[in-house]
Motif scaffolding. Structure first.
Motif, PDB file in Angstrom:
ATOM      1  N   HIS A 194     -10.885 -13.883   6.478  1.00 45.69           N
ATOM      2  CA  HIS A 194     -11.022 -12.569   5.856  1.00 45.69           C
ATOM      3  C   HIS A 194     -12.369 -11.968   6.211  1.00 45.69           C
ATOM      4  O   HIS A 194     -13.283 -12.670   6.662  1.00 45.69           O
ATOM      5  CB  HIS A 194     -10.935 -12.675   4.326  1.00 45.69           C
ATOM      6  N   SER A 195     -12.478 -10.672   5.961  1.00 51.09           N
ATOM      7  CA  SER A 195     -13.774 -10.016   5.985  1.00 51.09           C
ATOM      8  C   SER A 195     -14.437 -10.293   4.646  1.00 51.09           C
ATOM      9  O   SER A 195     -13.989  -9.832   3.607  1.00 51.09           O
ATOM     10  CB  SER A 195     -13.616  -8.504   6.190  1.00 51.09           C
TER      11      SER A 195
ATOM     12  N   PRO B 208     -14.653 -13.224   2.534  1.00 50.89           N
ATOM     13  CA  PRO B 208     -13.733 -13.756   1.523  1.00 50.89           C
ATOM     14  C   PRO B 208     -14.401 -13.863   0.160  1.00 50.89           C
ATOM     15  O   PRO B 208     -15.506 -14.386   0.045  1.00 50.89           O
ATOM     16  CB  PRO B 208     -13.373 -15.143   2.078  1.00 50.89           C
TER      17      PRO B 208
ATOM     18  N   ALA C 248      -8.377 -14.187  -0.550  1.00 46.32           N
ATOM     19  CA  ALA C 248      -8.482 -12.734  -0.377  1.00 46.32           C
ATOM     20  C   ALA C 248      -9.926 -12.388  -0.051  1.00 46.32           C
ATOM     21  O   ALA C 248     -10.853 -13.145  -0.366  1.00 46.32           O
ATOM     22  CB  ALA C 248      -8.020 -11.997  -1.640  1.00 46.32           C
ATOM     23  N   GLY C 249     -10.111 -11.240   0.593  1.00 50.78           N
ATOM     24  CA  GLY C 249     -11.448 -10.784   0.947  1.00 50.78           C
ATOM     25  C   GLY C 249     -11.501  -9.274   0.992  1.00 50.78           C
ATOM     26  O   GLY C 249     -10.604  -8.597   0.486  1.00 50.78           O
TER      27      GLY C 249
ATOM     28  N   ASP D  90     -10.570  -6.977   2.788  1.00 51.65           N
ATOM     29  CA  ASP D  90      -9.632  -6.492   3.777  1.00 51.65           C
ATOM     30  C   ASP D  90      -8.303  -6.235   3.082  1.00 51.65           C
ATOM     31  O   ASP D  90      -8.220  -6.313   1.855  1.00 51.65           O
ATOM     32  CB  ASP D  90      -9.482  -7.484   4.939  1.00 51.65           C
TER      33      ASP D  90
ATOM     34  N   THR E 250      -5.356  -7.860   3.238  1.00 48.06           N
ATOM     35  CA  THR E 250      -4.384  -8.947   3.289  1.00 48.06           C
ATOM     36  C   THR E 250      -4.733 -10.067   2.316  1.00 48.06           C
ATOM     37  O   THR E 250      -5.902 -10.435   2.172  1.00 48.06           O
ATOM     38  CB  THR E 250      -4.311  -9.540   4.709  1.00 48.06           C
TER      39      THR E 250
ATOM     40  N   LYS F  79      -3.665 -14.099   1.758  1.00 47.19           N
ATOM     41  CA  LYS F  79      -3.068 -15.148   2.576  1.00 47.19           C
ATOM     42  C   LYS F  79      -2.771 -16.387   1.741  1.00 47.19           C
ATOM     43  O   LYS F  79      -3.560 -16.773   0.885  1.00 47.19           O
ATOM     44  CB  LYS F  79      -3.988 -15.497   3.746  1.00 47.19           C
TER      45      LYS F  79
ATOM     46  N   SER G  62       1.251 -14.035   4.911  1.00 45.48           N
ATOM     47  CA  SER G  62       0.267 -12.983   4.652  1.00 45.48           C
ATOM     48  C   SER G  62       0.960 -11.852   3.909  1.00 45.48           C
ATOM     49  O   SER G  62       2.085 -11.473   4.258  1.00 45.48           O
ATOM     50  CB  SER G  62      -0.338 -12.470   5.960  1.00 45.48           C
TER      51      SER G  62
END
Length: 227
Positions: A72-73, A75, A91-92, A94, A96, A98, A111
């Protein structure tokens, strides 16, 4: 039980991460509970607290049994699935969420997207902390599968629900021979709008059929998803 001895030496300490850790979570394993951590350094790590938490000469954490880099960006969330020794979600900053299986953490099982409205190239700044939700305690449930993910999303002013276990994502769990194409991309199953006078959701917590959410502006709402 008291907390007046927290200043004593900790039972275990890890210096693996290089930036702020925004989330930690225990697995439910009784014989070997693992600790998951998500950090601004871009890494989600799974630690075995029975091992030395310091870094080795190669820079890797001695207690780290799995690490997810660039998942993630930044996280900010990691949550173990209740009653599971191997499944967890991340999660992060971004668009999405996962779902992972520790037995083969080279790529996610599934995702989930759609909880964050499409915003072009606008960078996400708001943390949304997803939670697992189960209908096993809902006697009136008409849903055939019991496990879900609930999440807010920047700009959505809503709770989004994703269904877990819709066939293939369960079938490939732990299969080291699965291909990259085996990752499941799932969109929102259901979405519930919040009252118009509140902001976006920051975090959620689940108890039975009730969901408590923290929203922008300082309010906390108690909700009950209908099935």
């Amino acid at each position: 039980t008291t907390l007046d001895r927290l200043n004593d030496a900790p039972l275990w300490r890890s210096d693996f991460h290089r930036a702020k850790v925004g989330s930690v979570s225990f697995s439910s394993s009784a014989h070997n509970p693992l600790i998951a951590s998500a950090s601004d350094d871009g890494v989600v790590a799974i630690h075995d607290a029975r091992l030395d938490g310091t870094r080795g000469s190669n820079g890797d954490g001695r207690s780290v049994v799995a690490k997810l880099e660039n998942a993630h960006s930044k996280p900010h969330s990691v949550v173990w699935k209740p009653e599971s020794d191997s499944s967890f979600m991340t999660a992060g900053l971004d668009e999405t969420i996962k779902l992972w299986d520790l037995r083969n953490a080279s790529r996610p099982i599934a995702s989930y997207h759609g909880h964050v409205p499409s915003n072009g190239s606008k960078r996400l700044k708001q943390i949304h902390r997803p939670a697992f939700f189960s209908t096993s305690s809902l006697k009136s449930s008409s849903l055939s599968l019991e496990s879900f993910i609930l999440s807010g999303g920047q700009g959505s002013r809503a709770i989004s629900m994703f269904q877990i276990g819709a066939g293939k994502d369960v079938a490939v769990a732990g299969d080291s021979n699965r291909n990259d194409s085996d990752e499941i991309l799932q969109s929102v199953l259901s979405r519930g709008k919040l009252p118009p006078d509140v902001g976006d959701i920051g975090s959620l917590t689940v108890s039975g059929r009730n969901v408590a959410v923290a929203v922008q502006g300082g309010e906390v709402l108690l909700l009950s998803p209908q099935t």
